[in-house]
Design an enzyme around this catalytic site. Structure first.
Site, PDB file in Angstrom:
ATOM      1  N   ASP A   1      -6.923  -2.182  -6.803  1.00  0.00           N
ATOM      2  CA  ASP A   1      -7.794  -2.732  -5.680  1.00  0.00           C
ATOM      3  C   ASP A   1      -8.373  -4.241  -5.788  1.00  0.00           C
ATOM      4  O   ASP A   1      -8.346  -4.398  -6.792  1.00  0.00           O
ATOM      5  CB  ASP A   1      -9.562  -2.045  -5.517  1.00  0.00           C
TER       6      ASP A   1
ATOM      7  N   ARG B   1      -2.674   6.875   1.343  1.00  0.00           N
ATOM      8  CA  ARG B   1      -3.709   8.181   2.195  1.00  0.00           C
ATOM      9  C   ARG B   1      -2.244   8.720   3.052  1.00  0.00           C
ATOM     10  O   ARG B   1      -2.798   9.809   3.749  1.00  0.00           O
ATOM     11  CB  ARG B   1      -4.790   7.890   3.045  1.00  0.00           C
TER      12      ARG B   1
ATOM     13  N   ARG C   1      -6.039  12.288  -5.780  1.00  0.00           N
ATOM     14  CA  ARG C   1      -8.105  11.317  -5.708  1.00  0.00           C
ATOM     15  C   ARG C   1      -8.749  12.458  -5.130  1.00  0.00           C
ATOM     16  O   ARG C   1      -9.794  12.023  -5.986  1.00  0.00           O
ATOM     17  CB  ARG C   1      -7.311  10.761  -4.406  1.00  0.00           C
TER      18      ARG C   1
ATOM     19  N   ARG D   1       0.534  -1.398  -0.027  1.00  0.00           N
ATOM     20  CA  ARG D   1      -0.038  -0.598  -0.066  1.00  0.00           C
ATOM     21  C   ARG D   1       1.329   1.020  -0.422  1.00  0.00           C
ATOM     22  O   ARG D   1       0.635   2.098   1.087  1.00  0.00           O
ATOM     23  CB  ARG D   1      -0.798   0.032   1.596  1.00  0.00           C
TER      24      ARG D   1
ATOM     25  N   TYR E   1     -15.131 -11.292   0.545  1.00  0.00           N
ATOM     26  CA  TYR E   1     -16.272 -10.158   0.430  1.00  0.00           C
ATOM     27  C   TYR E   1     -17.946 -10.037  -0.546  1.00  0.00           C
ATOM     28  O   TYR E   1     -18.253  -9.538  -0.323  1.00  0.00           O
ATOM     29  CB  TYR E   1     -15.256  -9.160  -0.273  1.00  0.00           C
TER      30      TYR E   1
END
Length: 352
Positions: free
Chosen positions: A77, A31, A40, A27, A153
């Site tokens: 993703d 962020r 973003r 990652r 998921y």
């Protein structure tokens, strides 16, 4: 495709000599970087960013401009495949990824199909574009979620504290879960092969939720399908076989079985002792990891100390790729990542 100028990661994945231990961060485009947040915001949202190859290229390269990392990983993703299957991926603020149409009944499960790769073209376009923009600077890693993690998921509709719906299906209707996993394994194989064809230098499978299973359940519902994906990869390239990495979070109990899938490297979370892992499987696979991401909240002195501890735990020789034991937190100070990368390169040289 341009020749790699820095091939330390690829050499380490093949357990060949390197001048130092290569490092990249799960990652790493995220962020914690102010420039990522600006891009973003310009994109309009996370999915808009993923689906725009120009912007995906931009954020993939951002950490490389700050830090002397030894690899890039395509910005995407793991839930792109369920989205392409028609399950409706969206991101709820503060809740993470969600699927609009989770698989809760037999009719929906039986109606599931392997997605047309054309629906994922934006990922392959991003791989090509990033590979071109890198111009051989460092290798590019492609990735996918594992068949089991995707199924978690797809059944739950998002993340979960206990994965009750998934585990109920696993024990009550294992035939339905196996049907999902069979489709997922074929879809993941096709997806990774397309990334390799587009220019990925290595591929990684994130089995994020495999570690929550009992040993018999892990073997039946995760390990079996990981092995199928690895066996189905078309890894031939001009520079040799494209290496593959499996990361099962919480998978320290099953290192020998994971190594036997045919992958080239195992990613390890921070609960695993690298020296034990190396003694167990280090002759069969390279090892990636495994600093606790929380160390990056601390001081530069602590970061260097813990970096040395991880390097010493693996010991001298080839086959180690330094990484965190899971993805970097959004609360990590970027300057602490710089300390980490510099420490890995400096402190690892005497071990090579």
């Amino acid at each position: 495709m341009p020749t790699l100028k820095n091939d330390a990661l690829i050499r380490a994945l093949r357990r060949q000599p390197t001048p130092y231990t290569p490092v990249w961060i799960m990652r790493q485009a995220g962020r914690y970087l102010p420039e990522y947040n600006k891009t973003r915001a310009r994109a309009g949202g996370f999915l808009d960013l993923c689906r725009n190859p120009d912007l995906a290229t931009e954020v993939t390269l951002q950490p490389l401009e700050r830090f002397a990392l030894d690899a890039a990983i395509v910005f995407s993703d793991i839930l792109t495949i369920p989205d392409a299957m028609g399950l409706g991926l969206y991101f709820a603020e503060g809740e993470g990824p969600q699927l609009e149409r989770p698989l809760r009944d037999e009719q929906a499960i039986r109606g599931l199909a392997i997605p047309d790769l054309a629906r994922l073209r934006y990922v392959f376009d991003a791989v090509r574009q990033i590979r071109g923009a890198l111009a051989g600077r460092v290798p590019l890693i492609g990735f996918a979620g594992s068949p089991f993690t995707l199924a978690c998921y797809m059944v739950e509709g998002g993340s979960s504290a206990d994965f009750r719906a998934l585990k109920t299906m696993l024990y009550a209707r294992p035939d339905l879960l196996h049907h999902i996993l069979d489709l997922n394994s074929r879809a993941v194989t096709d997806y990774l092969n397309a990334q390799i064809k587009a220019g990925a230098d290595a591929v990684m499978i994130f089995d994020t939720w495999g570690g929550m299973l009992s040993t018999p359940a892990f073997r039946e519902f995760s390990l079996t399908y990981l092995a199928r994906v690895i066996a189905g990869l078309d890894r031939a390239s001009e520079s040799g076989q494209v290496p593959s990495i499996i990361f099962t979070k919480g998978g320290g109990l099953w290192l020998s079985e994971l190594a036997a899938t045919g992958c080239d490297a195992l990613g390890l979370d921070w609960t695993v002792d690298l020296s034990v892992a190396r003694a167990t499987v280090g002759q069969a696979v390279a090892l990636q990891g495994n600093l606790d991401p929380s160390v990056l909240y601390s001081s530069p002195e602590a970061i260097r100390r813990e970096t040395q501890r991880v390097l010493s735990s693996y010991g001298a020789g080839n086959g180690h790729i330094f990484n965190l034991g899971h993805g970097i937190s959004q609360h990590t100070p970027p300057e602490h990542v710089a300390v980490l990368v510099e420490a890995v390169h400096e402190l690892s040289r005497p071990l090579h």
